[in-house]
Design an enzyme around this catalytic site. Sequence first.
Site, PDB file in Angstrom:
ATOM      1  N   CYS A   1       2.565  -7.766   1.847  1.00 33.53           N
ATOM      2  CA  CYS A   1       3.249  -6.832   0.946  1.00 33.53           C
ATOM      3  C   CYS A   1       2.946  -7.229  -0.489  1.00 33.53           C
ATOM      4  O   CYS A   1       3.439  -8.249  -0.966  1.00 33.53           O
ATOM      5  CB  CYS A   1       4.753  -6.861   1.219  1.00 33.53           C
ATOM      6  SG  CYS A   1       5.681  -5.670   0.234  1.00 33.53           S
TER       7      CYS A   1
ATOM      8  N   CYS B   1       2.962   1.135  -3.357  1.00 33.65           N
ATOM      9  CA  CYS B   1       2.509   0.223  -2.301  1.00 33.65           C
ATOM     10  C   CYS B   1       1.414  -0.645  -2.898  1.00 33.65           C
ATOM     11  O   CYS B   1       0.345  -0.142  -3.261  1.00 33.65           O
ATOM     12  CB  CYS B   1       1.999   0.995  -1.086  1.00 33.65           C
ATOM     13  SG  CYS B   1       1.394  -0.072   0.250  1.00 33.65           S
TER      14      CYS B   1
END
Length: 239
Positions: A63, A185
């Site tokens: 992430c 993202c």
Amino acid sequence: MQGCGNDFILIDGPLEITPEGARQLCDRRRGIGADGILTIGWQKDGRWLVTLNNADGSRGQSCGNGARCVARYLLDRHGGDSVELGFAGGDVSARREGDGIAISLAAPSTPEPIVVDGFQAYRTSLGNPHVVVFVPEPETVDLPALAASARAIAGEANVGAARIEGSRRVVLRVDERGVGETLACGTGACAAVSAAAYVQPMDGVVRVAVRGGELVVRPGPKTFELAGPADYAFEGSFP
């Protein structure tokens, strides 16, 4: 914490989060609300180990924005200008960059061309799988439908709808597996730049416009840098 609207519950652990616990905490109506949970574990060989739970309770591997949030927290708490993190999908080096945080992570795998709903697309990975689909207008595309079509071909992956705007800018929306559409993202931004470079030459610094703001990607042959804001929303504690 949040990075360009990609928001996380950051827990200073170690603490084991069950799938049901993750779903309850990430519920935006009955819980705290977040795209995922980042739990800071033990420090091993100078590297902080981080566990990621997606909003649906599944485990994530990597992430980018979450790593930048964890880095901001650890640097604020322990001091210094850089920190090393370890995720299931790979290690990350982080440092302060102005008011934000920049991370360095392994470069995406070589993009593999595929076709999704008639659009040119590329499959790649940054420790977590991505499909980047180039469309005329990311803002108006039916992203859930596009994501479903991409996953039918490539399996479970984060799916980005992207448009290249010259050699220094990419517009992007991402439907993350286990979450749905997010405002940003980080690994998706890196994947989009990598795929864009497969289509045309890209500059050494590429700005990726997402719904929550703007991320900066600096692609390299072995590592990519991702930079942008990492901010606190609120703090609390629970037994």
